[in-house]
Design a protein around this motif. Structure first.
Motif, PDB file in Angstrom:
ATOM      1  N   GLY A 169     -27.269  74.316 -33.254  1.00  0.00           N
ATOM      2  CA  GLY A 169     -28.635  73.929 -33.574  1.00  0.00           C
ATOM      3  C   GLY A 169     -28.895  72.457 -33.370  1.00  0.00           C
ATOM      4  O   GLY A 169     -29.501  71.799 -34.208  1.00  0.00           O
ATOM      5  N   CYS A 172     -32.662  72.914 -31.536  1.00  0.00           N
ATOM      6  CA  CYS A 172     -33.342  74.048 -32.161  1.00  0.00           C
ATOM      7  C   CYS A 172     -32.971  74.126 -33.644  1.00  0.00           C
ATOM      8  O   CYS A 172     -32.135  73.368 -34.138  1.00  0.00           O
ATOM      9  CB  CYS A 172     -32.960  75.348 -31.458  1.00  0.00           C
ATOM     10  SG  CYS A 172     -33.399  75.389 -29.706  1.00  0.00           S
ATOM     11  N   SER A 173     -33.566  75.077 -34.333  1.00  0.00           N
ATOM     12  CA  SER A 173     -33.345  75.200 -35.772  1.00  0.00           C
ATOM     13  C   SER A 173     -31.996  75.799 -36.113  1.00  0.00           C
ATOM     14  O   SER A 173     -31.510  75.651 -37.240  1.00  0.00           O
ATOM     15  CB  SER A 173     -34.453  76.063 -36.393  1.00  0.00           C
ATOM     16  OG  SER A 173     -34.451  77.360 -35.805  1.00  0.00           O
ATOM     17  N   PRO A 177     -31.780  80.419 -31.961  1.00  0.00           N
ATOM     18  CA  PRO A 177     -33.106  80.049 -32.487  1.00  0.00           C
ATOM     19  C   PRO A 177     -34.100  81.190 -32.583  1.00  0.00           C
ATOM     20  O   PRO A 177     -35.047  81.111 -33.370  1.00  0.00           O
ATOM     21  CB  PRO A 177     -33.596  78.984 -31.495  1.00  0.00           C
ATOM     22  CG  PRO A 177     -32.768  79.181 -30.270  1.00  0.00           C
ATOM     23  CD  PRO A 177     -31.446  79.678 -30.738  1.00  0.00           C
ATOM     24  N   CYS A 201     -30.953  83.072 -25.885  1.00  0.00           N
ATOM     25  CA  CYS A 201     -31.415  81.734 -26.252  1.00  0.00           C
ATOM     26  C   CYS A 201     -30.417  81.181 -27.255  1.00  0.00           C
ATOM     27  O   CYS A 201     -30.246  81.753 -28.347  1.00  0.00           O
ATOM     28  CB  CYS A 201     -32.811  81.801 -26.863  1.00  0.00           C
ATOM     29  SG  CYS A 201     -34.038  82.557 -25.785  1.00  0.00           S
ATOM     30  N   ASP A 203     -28.214  77.450 -28.735  1.00  0.00           N
ATOM     31  CA  ASP A 203     -28.112  75.986 -28.803  1.00  0.00           C
ATOM     32  C   ASP A 203     -26.852  75.604 -29.566  1.00  0.00           C
ATOM     33  O   ASP A 203     -26.834  75.550 -30.779  1.00  0.00           O
ATOM     34  CB  ASP A 203     -29.349  75.404 -29.492  1.00  0.00           C
ATOM     35  CG  ASP A 203     -29.271  73.890 -29.660  1.00  0.00           C
ATOM     36  OD1 ASP A 203     -28.301  73.287 -29.177  1.00  0.00           O
ATOM     37  OD2 ASP A 203     -30.189  73.322 -30.279  1.00  0.00           O
ATOM     38  N   PRO A 207     -29.850  73.177 -25.907  1.00  0.00           N
ATOM     39  CA  PRO A 207     -30.637  74.410 -25.853  1.00  0.00           C
ATOM     40  C   PRO A 207     -30.599  75.020 -24.450  1.00  0.00           C
ATOM     41  O   PRO A 207     -30.947  74.367 -23.475  1.00  0.00           O
ATOM     42  CB  PRO A 207     -32.054  73.956 -26.212  1.00  0.00           C
ATOM     43  CG  PRO A 207     -31.897  72.613 -26.841  1.00  0.00           C
ATOM     44  CD  PRO A 207     -30.687  72.003 -26.213  1.00  0.00           C
ATOM     45  N   SER A 245     -39.629  79.394 -24.713  1.00  0.00           N
ATOM     46  CA  SER A 245     -39.515  78.229 -25.600  1.00  0.00           C
ATOM     47  C   SER A 245     -40.355  78.394 -26.860  1.00  0.00           C
ATOM     48  O   SER A 245     -40.011  77.853 -27.925  1.00  0.00           O
ATOM     49  CB  SER A 245     -39.926  76.958 -24.854  1.00  0.00           C
ATOM     50  OG  SER A 245     -39.020  76.671 -23.822  1.00  0.00           O
ATOM     51  N   MET A 248     -38.327  80.174 -29.237  1.00  0.00           N
ATOM     52  CA  MET A 248     -37.218  79.341 -29.703  1.00  0.00           C
ATOM     53  C   MET A 248     -37.670  78.279 -30.707  1.00  0.00           C
ATOM     54  O   MET A 248     -36.851  77.504 -31.206  1.00  0.00           O
ATOM     55  CB  MET A 248     -36.537  78.668 -28.511  1.00  0.00           C
ATOM     56  CG  MET A 248     -35.901  79.635 -27.534  1.00  0.00           C
ATOM     57  SD  MET A 248     -35.293  78.840 -26.015  1.00  0.00           S
ATOM     58  CE  MET A 248     -33.849  77.955 -26.641  1.00  0.00           C
ATOM     59  N   LEU A 250     -39.597  75.732 -29.965  1.00  0.00           N
ATOM     60  CA  LEU A 250     -39.638  74.436 -29.293  1.00  0.00           C
ATOM     61  C   LEU A 250     -41.044  74.029 -28.884  1.00  0.00           C
ATOM     62  O   LEU A 250     -41.251  72.909 -28.421  1.00  0.00           O
ATOM     63  CB  LEU A 250     -38.724  74.459 -28.062  1.00  0.00           C
ATOM     64  CG  LEU A 250     -37.232  74.657 -28.348  1.00  0.00           C
ATOM     65  CD1 LEU A 250     -36.459  74.829 -27.050  1.00  0.00           C
ATOM     66  CD2 LEU A 250     -36.673  73.503 -29.159  1.00  0.00           C
TER      67      LEU A 250
END
Length: 372
Positions: A169, A172-173, A177, A201, A203, A207, A245, A248, A250
């Protein structure tokens, strides 16, 4: 009259760019970014009026300072510039430029050698990611001579060992993500018919959107030149990037350098899988350090698009994943929690670095007069 700014031009892994001490640059960010753009010669596709290398991999900047945080020796800010754009992106990481941070700090006297080998903990400010970096310092001086070799950089050099401590992460979170190891998405856009495919997806330092090359009508073994000339493919993966995205978390990444788009196929040369990585609009001659870490993590994790494509190395606690790319391979050693083998706790890899030139880069006084 121009303003002279001390810097060292360094190769880090398969990237290259000027490194600055943070104290030598403007403290306010808008002026700092103008200085970096002027120094590199952006925006201009040849970067003819600066020291940039007319390619995303040679349009990078490192900014380094000693750290006052407990347990951290150095702080590193990475800046990605583009030859033909006026953007300075300090959001993503760069594991290749990270390899030159400790050599730069030793060259400038920011830190001192700690024996025949020296290890320093570096915090990448872009994403608060820490790494232990070990370099060769025989006789108390940084050495660039050695027998280590990395694909994507010519010759042999002294090894730079990097151990990433916490990469999940990074931008991303979380590691996944979207919450899924695999997502199905229907891509719409101009210039092509709608198509549906599976993607992962993920990270783990960078990412990435990982997709099977066959799902976009390619083999994954095309040359870099072929892929860069493939406008139809680039339209498709850019439309995919902009849509996925949002899932995700973002947002609108139209003007962002992430997520990177990575096509995968079965391995050709005994590795785990073959990759073609877009960064994000140009195909990488190799693969980025943290992109390789993230791909390796996807190989190790069940349920991703790598299943049925990758040759997964045997092992539970620690495995080495060989990620093939257009100019060779990149091996990443991934350690896992024995209780949760799919969860990567540490990633270790080898890079090299070299000081290329030391001096001052000149920027017009109209950009910055040197006052801090």
């Amino acid at each position: 009259m121009q303003t002279a700014i001390p810097c060292l031009l360094m190769r880090g892994g398969t990237s290259k760019g000027p490194f600055f001490r943070a104290q030598d640059l403007p403290q306010d960010l808008p002026t700092r970014d103008k200085v970096l753009l002027a120094a590199m010669g952006s925006p201009d596709k040849r970067q003819i009026d600066g020291i940039g290398g007319a390619h995303p991999l040679t349009s990078k900047v490192g900014i380094v300072s000693p750290s006052e945080r407990e347990g951290i020796d150095l702080e590193f800010l990475f800046a990605q510039l583009q030859p033909d754009k006026d953007t300075v992106d300090t959001t993503p990481n760069c594991g290749n430029m990270l390899a030159a941070v400790v050599p730069f700090a030793l060259e400038t006297g920011m830190v001192s050698a700690r024996g025949e080998t020296s290890t320093f903990r570096v915090l990448t400010l872009n994403t608060d990611m820490a790494a232990d970096i070990t370099v060769q310092t025989p006789g108390g001086e940084i050495s660039y001579e050695g027998t280590a070799r990395i694909d994507g950089a010519p010759g042999q050099s002294a090894p730079v060992d990097i151990g990433f401590l916490d990469t999940a992460g990074s931008v991303c979170s979380s590691l996944l993500p979207t919450g899924n190891a695999k997502d199905t998405i229907t891509v719409t856009g101009e210039g092509f018919d709608d198509f549906t495919l599976d993607v992962t997806c993920i990270d783990n330092g960078m990412p990435l959107v990982i997709l099977r090359a066959q799902d976009v009508g390619r083999t994954g073994r095309e040359s870099v030149a072929e892929l860069n000339a493939d406008d139809d493919l680039k339209r498709r993966i850019e439309a995919l990037r902009l849509q996925i995205s949002q899932r995700m978390g973002l947002g609108d990444v139209t003007h962002k350098n992430y997520p990177k788009m990575t096509l995968i196929a079965a391995p050709e040369h005994g590795g785990a899988l073959t990759t073609r990585s877009f960064i994000p609009h140009v195909c990488h001659e190799a693969i980025g350090v943290l992109a390789a870490v993230t791909v390796g993590t996807a190989v190790k994790m069940p349920g991703t698009v790598c299943e049925g494509v990758a040759e997964v190395p045997a092992g539970d606690g620690s495995i080495t994943v060989s990620v093939e790319h257009p100019t060779g391979e990149f091996s990443v050693t991934l350690d896992s929690d024995p209780a949760e083998p799919s969860v990567v706790t540490k990633a270790a890899l080898l890079r090299t670095a070299r000081l290329l030139m030391r001096g001052e880069v000149m920027v017009p006084r109209s950009v910055w007069d040197g006052a801090r």
